[in-house]
Every structure is written in structure tokens, then in C-alpha cells.
Enzyme design. Structure first.
Site, PDB file in Angstrom:
ATOM      1  N   ARG A   1       1.089 -18.985  84.910  1.00  0.00           N
ATOM      2  CA  ARG A   1       0.629 -19.908  85.957  1.00  0.00           C
ATOM      3  C   ARG A   1       1.327 -21.245  85.819  1.00  0.00           C
ATOM      4  O   ARG A   1       1.647 -21.906  86.796  1.00  0.00           O
ATOM      5  CB  ARG A   1      -0.879 -20.136  85.830  1.00  0.00           C
ATOM      6  CG  ARG A   1      -1.689 -19.074  86.455  1.00  0.00           C
ATOM      7  CD  ARG A   1      -3.157 -19.455  86.528  1.00  0.00           C
ATOM      8  NE  ARG A   1      -3.943 -18.254  86.771  1.00  0.00           N
ATOM      9  CZ  ARG A   1      -4.116 -17.708  87.972  1.00  0.00           C
ATOM     10  NH1 ARG A   1      -3.596 -18.274  89.036  1.00  0.00           N
ATOM     11  NH2 ARG A   1      -4.809 -16.602  88.112  1.00  0.00           N
TER      12      ARG A   1
ATOM     13  N   ALA B   1     -13.826 -22.260 113.675  1.00  0.00           N
ATOM     14  CA  ALA B   1     -14.308 -23.551 113.163  1.00  0.00           C
ATOM     15  C   ALA B   1     -13.277 -24.167 112.217  1.00  0.00           C
ATOM     16  O   ALA B   1     -13.025 -25.375 112.240  1.00  0.00           O
ATOM     17  CB  ALA B   1     -15.645 -23.357 112.452  1.00  0.00           C
TER      18      ALA B   1
ATOM     19  N   HIS C   1     -12.077 -23.826 103.274  1.00  0.00           N
ATOM     20  CA  HIS C   1     -12.789 -22.651 102.764  1.00  0.00           C
ATOM     21  C   HIS C   1     -13.789 -22.188 103.823  1.00  0.00           C
ATOM     22  O   HIS C   1     -14.483 -23.014 104.421  1.00  0.00           O
ATOM     23  CB  HIS C   1     -13.521 -22.996 101.457  1.00  0.00           C
ATOM     24  CG  HIS C   1     -14.227 -21.808 100.865  1.00  0.00           C
ATOM     25  ND1 HIS C   1     -13.538 -20.776 100.248  1.00  0.00           N
ATOM     26  CD2 HIS C   1     -15.539 -21.468 100.822  1.00  0.00           C
ATOM     27  CE1 HIS C   1     -14.410 -19.863  99.836  1.00  0.00           C
ATOM     28  NE2 HIS C   1     -15.625 -20.257 100.172  1.00  0.00           N
TER      29      HIS C   1
ATOM     30  N   GLY D   1      -1.644 -17.135 108.042  1.00  0.00           N
ATOM     31  CA  GLY D   1      -1.224 -18.474 108.441  1.00  0.00           C
ATOM     32  C   GLY D   1      -1.793 -18.979 109.748  1.00  0.00           C
ATOM     33  O   GLY D   1      -1.162 -19.812 110.413  1.00  0.00           O
TER      34      GLY D   1
HETATM   35  C1  GRF Z   1      -9.114 -18.530 105.970  1.00  0.00           C
HETATM   36  O1  GRF Z   1     -10.393 -18.066 106.320  1.00  0.00           O
HETATM   37  C2  GRF Z   1      -9.186 -19.481 104.805  1.00  0.00           C
HETATM   38  O2  GRF Z   1     -10.265 -20.344 104.847  1.00  0.00           O
HETATM   39  C3  GRF Z   1      -9.353 -18.508 103.669  1.00  0.00           C
HETATM   40  O3  GRF Z   1      -8.462 -17.462 103.962  1.00  0.00           O
HETATM   41  C4  GRF Z   1      -8.272 -17.402 105.383  1.00  0.00           C
HETATM   42  C5  GRF Z   1      -6.819 -17.607 105.652  1.00  0.00           C
HETATM   43  O4  GRF Z   1      -6.514 -17.424 106.994  1.00  0.00           O
HETATM   44  N1  GRF Z   1      -9.145 -19.141 102.395  1.00  0.00           N
HETATM   45  P1  GRF Z   1      -5.118 -17.881 107.586  1.00  0.00           P
HETATM   46  O5  GRF Z   1      -4.030 -17.376 106.633  1.00  0.00           O
HETATM   47  O6  GRF Z   1      -5.118 -19.372 107.691  1.00  0.00           O
HETATM   48  O7  GRF Z   1      -5.045 -17.206 108.912  1.00  0.00           O
END
Ligand code: GRF
Length: 216
Positions: A68, A176, A112, A15
Site C-alpha cells: 500500500r 443524491a 459515501h 465514474g
Molecule cells: C458510489 O455510490 C460511491 O458513493 C460509492 O461507490 C459508488 C461509485 O459510483 N463509493 P460511481 O463510480 O461514481 O458511478
């Protein structure tokens, strides 16, 4: 100021992107507020971050649903019940059904850790290093049924450095992500960016400028 947009954040783990959004929302002039945080994993650290910030946090454990479809229906129900207007996926590691994605079309964004459309899916940093790219980065995009696809809202580029490992690159890219995710949410919550056709339009061109993060 007009009413803040009500945001639901979907997480599965640590998170840190959620934390970046929480901190952005603390500014009085930020155009969105997080009204619920939902994790498909009950043990997700992000749920604690939400509770600490006084935000309703809910686990909807996908393992307790037969399909799902039923899991996504529960997720959708919880978001609607909280009066959510915009959904942010932030490290949410479940594929969503086309019906869910359609229900939130152009109202759901995701972050992402690659410069999409390169390196979709799992282990993007391994993919980037294997491909030998010299630049990687992060993308915030509107969600479509295909994984890590959809109109691109903001991107930030970071260098790939000699000796990088997937972890060192991930750490640089994560910074970033934390820069562009709050900016991207502000853009759509304030109505300064929107989807037209399958492209993102901005109220003025400078709002859609890429971000370049120098070597740290
Ligand atoms: C981030 O790099 C996000 O882009 C990817 O998983 C990671 C999650 O990190 N999908 P966090 O839980 O927000 O610290």
C-alpha cells in the site's frame, strides 16, 4: 474570478460521480477544474469519461505495487506532478495509508452512499435495508485514515421505499450523490467551507443546509 482550484479525482469503476463533477466544472463560474483522473483499475469506465471530456486520465494499477505504501507514494507523486490542490475520491475502492491521508488532510473529500456515521464500509445499502431505516442518503466528508470517517461537509436524504432492493435504493441514493458532490466541491474550492477542529464551518449557515430529495 480567482483561479480555479486544480482537482484530482480518484476512481475505481463506473465514474458516474466523476461525470457529475465533470459536468459541474463545465460551468464558467465553477470554482474548480479537474486536471487529472486516476484509477487503480485500468479497465475503469470512468477513465473513458475523463478522456472524452479532454481530461488527462491515468491508471495506476495497485496490483503492480508490492505494498500500500508504494502504491500510495505513486498516487501522491502523480497528483503532485499534475499540480493538484484538492483530491476527490469518487468510488475509489482502496484504503489509503495514514501517510497519504495526512499529506492531503483537509484537502481530500469522499462521497459515501449512506448518511454517515451510519453504514460505513462495503454494502451500505444492504446494511441500511437490514437495519430497517426509513431514510437513507449520501454524505460528502473530508477524508481521515478510518474508512468513511471525517468531518461531514454535506448530506442528502432520500426515502427508503417499501419493496426496495439494494439496487433500487442505490440508484435513488446515487442521484443524491450527484447533487451534493459538485456542491460540496464548489464549497471548499471557493473557500466557503473549511475544517476547524474536526468540524466543517461554512461562510454562511444556509450553505451547510441538508438536501432532501423527495420520492421519485
Ligand atoms: C458510489 O455510490 C460511491 O458513493 C460509492 O461507490 C459508488 C461509485 O459510483 N463509493 P460511481 O463510480 O461514481 O458511478
Amino acid at each position: 474570478m480567482s483561479a480555479r482550484k486544480r482537482v484530482g479525482v480518484l476512481i475505481s469503476g463506473r465514474g458516474s460521480n466523476l461525470q457529475a463533477l465533470i459536468e459541474a466544472c463545465a460551468a464558467p463560474d465553477y470554482p474548480a477544474e479537474i486536471v487529472t483522473v486516476i484509477s487503480n483499475r485500468p479497465e475503469a469506465l470512468g477513465l473513458e469519461r475523463a478522456r472524452k471530456a479532454g481530461i488527462a486520465a491515468l491508471a495506476i494499477d495497485h496490483k503492480t505495487y508490492a505494498s500500500r505504501k508504494t502504491f500510495d507514494a505513486a498516487l501522491n507523486g502523480a497528483l503532485c506532478e499534475a499540480g493538484v490542490e484538492l483530491v476527490c475520491s469518487a468510488g475509489f475502492m482502496r484504503l489509503l495509508t495514514p501517510a497519504f491521508v495526512e499529506a492531503w488532510r483537509d484537502r481530500q473529500i469522499n462521497v459515501h452512499p449512506s448518511l454517515l456515521p451510519a453504514f460505513r464500509g462495503l454494502r451500505p445499502h444492504e446494511q441500511a435495508l437490514a437495519a430497517g431505516v426509513l431514510i437513507s442518503g449520501a454524505t460528502v466528508h473530508f477524508v481521515r485514515p478510518e474508512m468513511d470517517a471525517g468531518p461531514i461537509l454535506l448530506q442528502a436524504a432520500v426515502p427508503v421505499l417499501a419493496g426496495d432492493t439494494p439496487d433500487s435504493l442505490a440508484a435513488r441514493v446515487l442521484e443524491a450523490e450527484h447533487v451534493i458532490y459538485p456542491k460540496a466541491l464548489a464549497l471548499i474550492a471557493s473557500g466557503q467551507a473549511w475544517v476547524e477542529g474536526e468540524a466543517v464551518r461554512f461562510a454562511s449557515p444556509e450553505l451547510g443546509r441538508p438536501v432532501f430529495l423527495a420520492e421519485q
